[in-house]
Design an enzyme around this catalytic site. Structure first.
Site, PDB file in Angstrom:
ATOM      1  N   HIS A 171       2.458  -3.141   6.271  1.00 25.04           N
ATOM      2  CA  HIS A 171       3.577  -2.865   6.862  1.00 25.04           C
ATOM      3  C   HIS A 171       3.764  -3.666   7.973  1.00 25.04           C
ATOM      4  O   HIS A 171       3.175  -3.619   8.867  1.00 25.04           O
ATOM      5  CB  HIS A 171       3.838  -1.429   6.931  1.00 25.04           C
ATOM      6  CG  HIS A 171       5.389  -0.957   7.610  1.00 25.04           C
ATOM      7  ND1 HIS A 171       6.335  -0.689   6.820  1.00 25.04           N
ATOM      8  CD2 HIS A 171       5.831  -1.165   8.750  1.00 25.04           C
ATOM      9  CE1 HIS A 171       7.304  -0.637   7.337  1.00 25.04           C
ATOM     10  NE2 HIS A 171       7.038  -0.712   8.787  1.00 25.04           N
ATOM     11  N   CYS A 172       4.998  -4.453   8.020  1.00 27.01           N
ATOM     12  CA  CYS A 172       5.128  -5.374   9.134  1.00 27.01           C
ATOM     13  C   CYS A 172       6.357  -4.966   9.879  1.00 27.01           C
ATOM     14  O   CYS A 172       7.422  -4.964   9.287  1.00 27.01           O
ATOM     15  CB  CYS A 172       5.366  -6.906   8.405  1.00 27.01           C
ATOM     16  SG  CYS A 172       5.896  -8.210   9.623  1.00 27.01           S
ATOM     17  N   PRO A 173       6.043  -4.631  11.037  1.00 25.21           N
ATOM     18  CA  PRO A 173       7.308  -4.175  11.779  1.00 25.21           C
ATOM     19  C   PRO A 173       8.214  -5.111  12.191  1.00 25.21           C
ATOM     20  O   PRO A 173       9.506  -4.823  12.104  1.00 25.21           O
ATOM     21  CB  PRO A 173       6.551  -3.605  12.983  1.00 25.21           C
ATOM     22  CG  PRO A 173       5.216  -4.286  13.324  1.00 25.21           C
ATOM     23  CD  PRO A 173       4.786  -4.511  11.911  1.00 25.21           C
ATOM     24  N   GLY A 176      10.445  -5.663   9.412  1.00 22.97           N
ATOM     25  CA  GLY A 176      10.824  -4.036   9.115  1.00 22.97           C
ATOM     26  C   GLY A 176      10.609  -3.481   7.739  1.00 22.97           C
ATOM     27  O   GLY A 176      11.125  -2.564   7.333  1.00 22.97           O
TER      28      GLY A 176
END
Length: 313
Positions: A171-173, A176
């Site tokens: 999951h890449c912040p 998003g």
């Protein structure tokens, strides 16, 4: 909740003790835009599923600004002092970087549509691991207690998006959303274009300062100070900014190039390390060129061939 009969698949639990497998009727996991099944979890869906955002939209906008703001300063202060073609190339690279970031952020990463209730089984409780016969081999699936589905070995549940994602990488912040089967290639292009744009702008800033410094009659720190002051120290600030950005992004790009070359995901690599299988060849690898082609140019078959038992992923 049971699905219509034509959408059901018979999954069987492998019995290693030699007894016959026991059948379990459950809906086949679906990937992408499947008709009749809605998105759930924390993802935000716009335009009837054509745009699928993750929950971290604020950080995603911030990531866009980190690319756009220094590039606008560069185009306004540095590019006019260089050949017009330099500014055009820089603008094209920045635009391509932001487009690939937007596509990465809005593409369905490969969400496995969840069921609204646990599947109906013949036994007293739901079997946690089942297998499906595909092309003469059994593909193992594990049950997700949140999504009420069976997911294959390359899928995983993201606790941020609250969805199971096919070929889940991480999951890449900054984007998003999750990076998975359907948006990984755009993520890789985004990293490549961002590194290229940052390096190009940093190098042209250095060229500008060097040329102006060479035109000074006197040399030394005073001459360098005068050249920098003429441009309000903006080229120097941009050089520092781009170098810091490249020191963060280049190792990340190199890491993902390694993953593509070895047909692995971030999750699979760290799982191997935890299980002391680091260095074991991925059973999904088809060779270097085919691995890059599969990732960069197309979406792979989401249900790959049964992996080798000598190297569990």
């Amino acid at each position: 909740m049971m699905q219509p009969q034509d959408e059901e698949q018979e999954l069987t639990q492998i019995d290693l003790s030699g007894f016959s497998p026991s059948p379990v009727i459950t809906p086949l996991p679906q990937v992408g835009r499947a008709a009749g099944l809605k998105y759930m979890g924390n993802n935000k869906v716009w335009c009837k599923g054509k745009l699928v955002f993750g929950p971290d939209t604020g950080l995603n906008l911030y990531a866009h600004s980190l690319i756009l703001a220094p590039s606008v300063i560069y185009l306004a202060s540095v590019a006019p002092s260089l050949n017009p073609l330099v500014g055009i190339i820089a603008a094209a690279l920045v635009l391509a970087s932001m487009i690939t970031l937007f596509i990465t952020s809005t593409t369905d990463p490969g969400i496995l549509r969840r069921n609204e209730a646990p599947p109906v089984t013949n036994g007293p409780e739901i079997i946690q691991e089942v297998s499906q016969l595909i092309n003469g081999a059994y593909i193992q699936y594990r049950y997700c207690r949140t999504c009420f589905i069976y997911r294959n070995a390359r899928a995983s549940h993201c606790h941020v998006c609250d969805n199971c994602v096919e070929r889940f990488d991480h999951h890449c912040p900054w984007t998003g959303t999750c990076i998975g089967l359907r948006n990984y290639r755009f993520f890789l292009w985004f990293l490549t274009l961002t590194v290229t744009a940052g390096a190009y702008q940093a190098i042209t800033c250095i060229v500008l300062i060097s040329n102006k410094y060479g035109q000074q009659q006197t040399k030394g720190i005073n001459a360098f100070w005068n050249v920098s002051r003429d441009y309000y120290f903006l080229p120097i600030g941009l050089i520092v900014y781009f170098i810091i950005a490249l020191l963060c992004i280049v190792p990340l790009l190199g890491f993902h190039i390694y993953l593509v070359a070895t047909a692995q995901t971030t999750r699979e690599l760290f799982k191997k390390e935890e299980e002391n299988q680091f260095g074991c060849q991925s059973p999904y690898s088809k060779g270097l060129l085919c691995n890059f082609y599969d990732i960069c140019c197309r979406v792979n078959n989401p249900f790959p061939a049964f992996p080798s038992r000598s190297c569990d992923v």
